[in-house]
Design a protein around this motif. Sequence first.
Motif, PDB file in Angstrom:
ATOM      1  N   ARG A 273      23.272   7.618  18.681  1.00 40.79           N
ATOM      2  CA  ARG A 273      22.119   7.598  18.128  1.00 40.79           C
ATOM      3  C   ARG A 273      21.839   5.944  17.342  1.00 40.79           C
ATOM      4  O   ARG A 273      20.629   5.400  17.774  1.00 40.79           O
TER       5      ARG A 273
ATOM      6  N   ASP B 291      23.576  12.685   6.393  1.00 40.72           N
ATOM      7  CA  ASP B 291      22.773  14.104   6.295  1.00 40.72           C
ATOM      8  C   ASP B 291      23.039  14.594   7.705  1.00 40.72           C
ATOM      9  O   ASP B 291      23.416  16.039   8.008  1.00 40.72           O
ATOM     10  N   SER B 292      22.464  14.032   8.867  1.00 42.89           N
ATOM     11  CA  SER B 292      22.697  14.674  10.375  1.00 42.89           C
ATOM     12  C   SER B 292      24.241  14.719  10.693  1.00 42.89           C
ATOM     13  O   SER B 292      24.311  15.903  11.303  1.00 42.89           O
ATOM     14  N   THR B 293      24.851  13.907  10.309  1.00 40.07           N
ATOM     15  CA  THR B 293      26.367  14.019  10.521  1.00 40.07           C
ATOM     16  C   THR B 293      26.986  15.323   9.855  1.00 40.07           C
ATOM     17  O   THR B 293      27.572  16.019  10.392  1.00 40.07           O
TER      18      THR B 293
ATOM     19  N   GLU C 167      26.499  10.242  16.247  1.00 39.11           N
ATOM     20  CA  GLU C 167      25.806   9.243  15.348  1.00 39.11           C
ATOM     21  C   GLU C 167      26.014   7.951  15.797  1.00 39.11           C
ATOM     22  O   GLU C 167      25.270   7.198  16.008  1.00 39.11           O
TER      23      GLU C 167
ATOM     24  N   GLU D 168      23.410   1.994   8.749  1.00 36.13           N
ATOM     25  CA  GLU D 168      22.829   2.735   9.714  1.00 36.13           C
ATOM     26  C   GLU D 168      23.156   4.086   9.896  1.00 36.13           C
ATOM     27  O   GLU D 168      22.456   4.746  10.708  1.00 36.13           O
TER      28      GLU D 168
ATOM     29  N   GLU E 252      31.875   7.218   7.795  1.00 39.31           N
ATOM     30  CA  GLU E 252      30.766   6.428   7.676  1.00 39.31           C
ATOM     31  C   GLU E 252      31.332   5.032   8.073  1.00 39.31           C
ATOM     32  O   GLU E 252      30.596   4.209   8.679  1.00 39.31           O
TER      33      GLU E 252
ATOM     34  N   ASN F 109      23.563   8.124   9.301  1.00 36.54           N
ATOM     35  CA  ASN F 109      22.713   9.150   8.882  1.00 36.54           C
ATOM     36  C   ASN F 109      23.921  10.181   8.027  1.00 36.54           C
ATOM     37  O   ASN F 109      24.054  10.965   9.155  1.00 36.54           O
TER      38      ASN F 109
END
Length: 535
Positions: free
Chosen positions: A350, A35-37, A347, A31, A498, A33
Amino acid sequence: MNSRNSLLMTFISTLFLSACSQQLPDAPASEVNLDSTHRHLKILASDEFGGRGPLTEGETLTIDYLAKQYRAMGLTGANKGSFFQGVPMAKLTSDQSMLLTIGDLEFQAGTDFTARTQQMNSNIRLKDSEVVFVGYGINAPEYHWNDYRDIDVKGKTVIVLVNDPGFATQDEKLFTGNAMTYYGRWTYKYEEAARQGAKAVLIVHETAPAAYPWSVVESSNTGSKYSLVDDNENLSKLPIMGWLQHEATQRVFAEAGLDFEQLKQAAVQRSFEARSLKLAANLELRTEIEHAESNNVLALIKGSTRPDETVIVSAHWDHFGTRQTAEGPKIFNGAIDNATGVAGTLEIARILMKRHKVKPFERSILFANFTAEETGMIGSELFGNGDVVPTENIVGLLNIDGMNALDGVDYVLQYGQGMSELEDYLARAASKQQRHVKPDPRPQNGLFFRSDHFSLAKQGVPGLLFMSLGDTDPDYISHKYHKEADDYSPSWSLGGMEQEISLIVDIASELASGDDWPRWKADSDFKKRREQDKR
C-alpha cells in the motif's frame, strides 16, 4: 503585570516557541497504518481461515483475500495478469499407527520417532534394513570432511546427528563454529543420504543443536506434508525421511552394546569412521497421496523505465491448518508465523503503491506470498524456477517470516554475516531509524537456510530475512511456535511491525529507484550462480 507588558511577554513567547519549532522539527508522521495492519492480522489468523493450510478451504479464503487487497490498492497480477501462480503438488498423509522396530526394540510414531516420504509411493517398507551410524552425515570437500568415507549405505537405514561439528565443538576453525552451515540442516542430511543410496534416515533430535523441542518435530512431521512432483515421481528423493527422539536413540545404541554419547563425541573428529550397529530396522510406511494445485499469490507494481528488473518482497501465507485429534479439532492459526508477515506485505504494498503514483519507480516491485513454506519451501522453490520472473532479472529479495508484534526495539536482526551487499542496505536503513544492526543471536539455528529467500538464494538471488520469532517474546519458541497457541491478540502494539515495515519500504524504494545489483560477498555456490547469470 499591566496589560501592555502582558501583551509584550505573549509576543516574545510566541516568537520563542516558533524558533524552537524551526530548530526541532517534528518527526515525520509514520506512513504505516496500524489499524489496517491489525485488521489484516485478525482476519488472516482467525479460526474462520482454519490455520491457512494449503489445499484447504483456508487456502481459498486466504488467497482470495490477498488478491482482493492488492487489486484494491491498484496493483496488477504478476503472472501474465493473474494474481495466482499454480503450484502443482502432492499432499502426503502418513498413517501414524506405524511402528518402528530396531533389533528387539519397538518405537511409537510421534512419541519416539517420525517418518514420512516425498516419493509417490503409497507403501514403502523397511525390511531387515541394516542400521548404520554415520556421525553428522556430511560430505563437504571444502571442509575436508566425509562421513560416508569407506562405507556403503545403499538400501540401509542411516542414523545421523543434527547440526554440524562446528556447533558441537564451538571451534571457530571447524566449519563455521557456532554458526550453522547448510550442512547442519535436516534438509541437507536427507539430500546427501539420498545421493549415497540410503533407504531411510533417522536424524537424532536434541533440542540445543536442532534449535527447537521435540514437540516441533512432532507437529511438523506427523500431519499432511506437501511436495512438488518431478517427472520421475520423486523416486530420486529419500524413501523414508525420519527423526528419532534422543532417549530412543540411546536405547538403540545400548541394544547394540554401544555408548551413544561416546560415539557422538567421536563424530566431531575428521578421523571418525561410520559404523554398523549390527541391528535391523523394520517399518511399513503407508501414505495417502492426493494430487492437487495450491497457489502462490503474486502482485506487481510495474517499473516505469526498467520493468524487467524486479525487486521481490515476500512472505509465506501458509501455516499448519486444522488437525483432528481425540480431543477435537485443533486450529494452528499461525498469527506470528506468518500472518504478521503477510499483513506486513500488504501494508508495504500500500505504501509503495502510494509513492509510485507520486513518483514512479524505475524497476518493478513484485509482492510474493508463497504457499507451503512450512513443509519445505515448495511455493518459493517453484517460483525460483524463473517461469514468472527469470532469476537473473531479480535484483534482490526481502523476505518476512514472523514479525515483532510487540513494542519497537532499538535494533534490527541480521541473519547471516558477510553474505551479500544487501546487508549494507540494511545498515543504512536501520541507521535512519536510529537503530543498530544486531547479529543473529542464535547463529547455531541456521535461520538463514530456513525460509523462502533460501530457495532464491540457491538460484543466485541475494536476499535478506526479516524474522522475529521469540526475540522479543521469550515464551514464543517454547509454547507457541508451530503450536495451537500462536494466536492473534488485539492488545499487540505492533510497534515492531511498524519499524520493520518502514525499514523494508526504505530498502525496496532504494533498490527500485536505482541501478545497483547487490552482489554476494562470501564465496559460495550462490555467488557462482549469480556471476554465471551476469556474464
